[in-house]
Design an enzyme around this catalytic site. Structure first.
Site, PDB file in Angstrom:
ATOM      1  N   CYS A  56      12.545  27.550 -16.572  1.00  0.00           N
ATOM      2  CA  CYS A  56      11.436  26.597 -16.505  1.00  0.00           C
ATOM      3  C   CYS A  56      11.617  25.543 -17.590  1.00  0.00           C
ATOM      4  O   CYS A  56      12.421  25.697 -18.510  1.00  0.00           O
ATOM      5  CB  CYS A  56      10.099  27.308 -16.693  1.00  0.00           C
ATOM      6  SG  CYS A  56       9.744  28.575 -15.454  1.00  0.00           S
TER       7      CYS A  56
ATOM      8  N   GLY B 144      13.137  23.267 -13.044  1.00  0.00           N
ATOM      9  CA  GLY B 144      12.218  23.936 -12.135  1.00  0.00           C
ATOM     10  C   GLY B 144      11.617  22.980 -11.141  1.00  0.00           C
ATOM     11  O   GLY B 144      11.061  21.943 -11.527  1.00  0.00           O
TER      12      GLY B 144
ATOM     13  N   ASN C  64       8.961  29.690 -20.896  1.00  0.00           N
ATOM     14  CA  ASN C  64      10.257  29.684 -20.231  1.00  0.00           C
ATOM     15  C   ASN C  64      10.988  30.952 -20.623  1.00  0.00           C
ATOM     16  O   ASN C  64      11.216  31.204 -21.814  1.00  0.00           O
ATOM     17  CB  ASN C  64      11.067  28.447 -20.657  1.00  0.00           C
ATOM     18  CG  ASN C  64      12.488  28.481 -20.122  1.00  0.00           C
ATOM     19  OD1 ASN C  64      12.749  29.003 -19.046  1.00  0.00           O
ATOM     20  ND2 ASN C  64      13.414  27.919 -20.886  1.00  0.00           N
TER      21      ASN C  64
ATOM     22  N   THR D   5      27.251  19.298 -11.587  1.00  0.00           N
ATOM     23  CA  THR D   5      27.479  19.799 -12.941  1.00  0.00           C
ATOM     24  C   THR D   5      28.935  20.052 -13.266  1.00  0.00           C
ATOM     25  O   THR D   5      29.284  20.228 -14.432  1.00  0.00           O
ATOM     26  CB  THR D   5      26.671  21.088 -13.169  1.00  0.00           C
ATOM     27  OG1 THR D   5      26.884  21.964 -12.057  1.00  0.00           O
ATOM     28  CG2 THR D   5      25.193  20.797 -13.317  1.00  0.00           C
TER      29      THR D   5
ATOM     30  N   ASP E 252      34.204  23.977  -9.579  1.00  0.00           N
ATOM     31  CA  ASP E 252      32.757  24.161  -9.671  1.00  0.00           C
ATOM     32  C   ASP E 252      32.431  24.738 -11.035  1.00  0.00           C
ATOM     33  O   ASP E 252      33.302  25.264 -11.737  1.00  0.00           O
ATOM     34  CB  ASP E 252      32.257  25.093  -8.567  1.00  0.00           C
ATOM     35  CG  ASP E 252      30.805  24.814  -8.188  1.00  0.00           C
ATOM     36  OD1 ASP E 252      30.145  24.017  -8.883  1.00  0.00           O
ATOM     37  OD2 ASP E 252      30.331  25.381  -7.186  1.00  0.00           O
ATOM     38  N   ASP E 253      31.130  24.627 -11.422  1.00  0.00           N
ATOM     39  CA  ASP E 253      30.740  25.142 -12.734  1.00  0.00           C
ATOM     40  C   ASP E 253      30.796  26.660 -12.773  1.00  0.00           C
ATOM     41  O   ASP E 253      31.098  27.260 -13.803  1.00  0.00           O
ATOM     42  CB  ASP E 253      29.327  24.661 -13.107  1.00  0.00           C
ATOM     43  CG  ASP E 253      28.325  24.935 -11.993  1.00  0.00           C
ATOM     44  OD1 ASP E 253      27.893  26.094 -11.860  1.00  0.00           O
ATOM     45  OD2 ASP E 253      27.984  23.996 -11.261  1.00  0.00           O
TER      46      ASP E 253
END
Length: 504
Positions: free
Chosen positions: A2, A28, A101, A303, A365-366
């Site tokens: 969050c 979020g 969070n 990302t 990819d990450d």
């Protein structure tokens, strides 16, 4: 995962809180909320959906006050929906608002204690409400009509003694002030800063530094693990270490995937960390596959771009953008049903055939979590005419569930769980699969001499949970809550489920 924010200002803070939530929206997309304080009165607006949809002009007008707290929610443990939207409020003592969070690993024990010993009622399944009530009880037992900063520090110390897991929180007490605190391991990020205005100094606490940067606040520091930062309504700032043995252990997955690249967390640039991940991957390929036949490196947006570009540069291989992303599709690994997940991947990405045709392509990819997306992307590359399709992950294999606030799938649904890297490659349909080594990832993120991190939480890769309380029984219970059949019982795989998870 969050996003949280709190501001103490000299003029209305509703617009600044909203602007900060827009910047933190990547943390979020399930729900959003703001509570403001004017004098001794609190004003609330929260609902399911993106911040831009939750807050219209009519709602903003009804959020007066020079102090406030905001939250964007990503569904972690518990059902999605407006009932779980934050911030949460408890009337006694003093009226406390809190946004959180993370995830408490001993939430079930705390719920029982709150009911039996503390005589408190919980209205949701959210562990954020548990955290709020634990703090409220610790403050109430001090038995004072008027509180000061020392009372808050003692209450947070009580929270640290009772609550286990990863948590960063920002809270507000009407007529008193705003404060933020971070768990003794500093697993989830939290930073604070100031802004000078003609009326005086304003303060802000937020999940990531980018939220401060974009609305003109200067960073003071990260909130240290176990530390509490308190700003009173008259603008006085107080800090105190409230944990007995703090050890800075941030979640390394923040740097791999979740945090925005323009953020700095615990004095580490997320962008630079991802850049170094690409260099480390290139070094591994040179070391283990020196005679590679890669024609082009293509990132899977967004990302992985930074790592992919550095990987290509250090291999001396062309870099190209091969996928166009539809930005109005939600993240796929949190979706409740396999059918919904597969449908959304094809909606999210489309291949540019000219970049693939008759080439040996290295996709970057990450990370690889469930593998559903990766399988389809590899097939998309083949359908676009690629001769061979190789796949590289900027992170090691994700073999274990996250218990500190990221709603990853159950362990049995992680593609690398119980499989060797060769077996994962076969499952994905890749001609070759390259994972980052864990030691290389740690070195890439930490950058010795640049950060003061004691250690990282790398539990999703190695199964070592830094809080030391995660038992096989806990993981079995987590498995039962997180597997697809459990999610589908809460959210049947229907159009309503699609709408819920693809709300952006």
């Amino acid at each position: 995962m969050c996003g949280i924010v709190g501001i103490v200002g000299h003029s209305p803070v509703n617009q600044s809180l909203y602007d900060a939530l827009l910047v933190l929206q990547h943390r979020g997309q399930d729900a959003a909320g703001i509570v403001t304080c004017q004098g001794d009165r609190l004003y609330l607006r929260k609902d399911k959906g993106l911040a831009r949809d939750v807050f219209q002009t009519r709602h903003m007008i009804q959020l007066p006050g020079n102090m406030g707290v905001g939250h964007v929610r990503y569904p972690t443990a518990g059902a999605a929906g407006s009932a779980e939207a934050q911030p949460f409020y408890v009337n006694s003592p003093y009226g406390i608002v809190l946004a959180h969070n993370g995830n408490l690993t001993n939430a079930e024990d705390l719920k029982r204690d709150l009911f039996v010993d503390d005589l408190r009622h919980l209205n949701t399944e959210s562990d954020s409400e548990v955290l709020l009530n634990i703090f409220a009880h610790e403050l109430q037992i001090q038995g004072k009509l008027r509180i000061d900063e020392q009372d808050v520090f003692r209450a947070v110390a009580g929270v640290h003694r009772r609550c286990l897991g990863g948590y960063a929180a920002v809270a507000m007490i009407p007529g008193f002030g705003l404060f933020g605190f971070r768990d003794p391991n500093g697993i989830r990020p939290l930073v604070y800063g100031r802004r000078e205005t003609p009326e005086g100094t304003e303060y802000m606490i937020a999940s990531e530094s980018v939220a401060l940067d974009t609305i003109g606040f200067q960073i003071i520091a990260d909130v240290a693990p176990g530390e509490t930062v308190l700003i009173t309504v008259d603008g006085m700032i107080h800090t105190r270490q409230c944990a007995a043995q703090p050890v800075l252990s941030p979640c390394i997955f923040e740097f791999v995937y979740f945090a925005r690249p323009d953020s700095i967390i615990d004095n580490i640039s997320v962008h630079k960390a991802r850049s170094r991940m690409g260099k480390k991957l290139a070094a591994k390929i040179k070391r283990e596959w020196s005679n590679h036949d890669i024609d082009v490196v293509i990132p899977i947006p967004d990302t992985s771009r930074t790592a992919a570009l550095q990987l290509a540069n250090h291999l001396g291989v062309p870099y190209a953008e091969g996928f166009i992303k539809n930005r109005y599709i939600g993240r796929t690994f949190i979706m409740p049903g396999q059918k919904v997940r597969k449908k959304s991947v094809r909606q999210k990405l489309n291949a540019i055939e000219l970049e693939f045709r008759r080439k040996n392509v290295l996709l970057v990819d990450d990370s690889i979590v469930r593998g559903t997306t990766s399988q389809q992307i590899i097939q998309m590359a083949r359908d676009a005419g690629a001769h061979r399709v190789y796949f590289a992950s900027a992170a090691p294999p994700v073999r274990y569930p996250n218990v500190y606030g990221i709603d990853m799938p159950a362990a049995s649904e992680l593609i690398a769980h119980g499989r060797t890297e060769d077996e994962v490659a076969r499952e994905l349909g890749a001609d070759r699969l390259i994972f980052q080594d864990l030691d290389d990832l740690i070195e890439a993120v930490q950058k010795k001499g640049k950060s003061h991190v004691d250690r990282f939480d790398t539990s999703v890769f190695d199964g070592h949970y830094v809080t030391g309380d995660v038992t096989p029984e806990y993981l079995q219970a987590l498995e039962a809550r997180r597997n697809d059949s459990a999610k589908e019982s809460r959210f049947p795989c229907s159009e309503s489920a699609i709408d819920l998870y693809n709300s952006d």
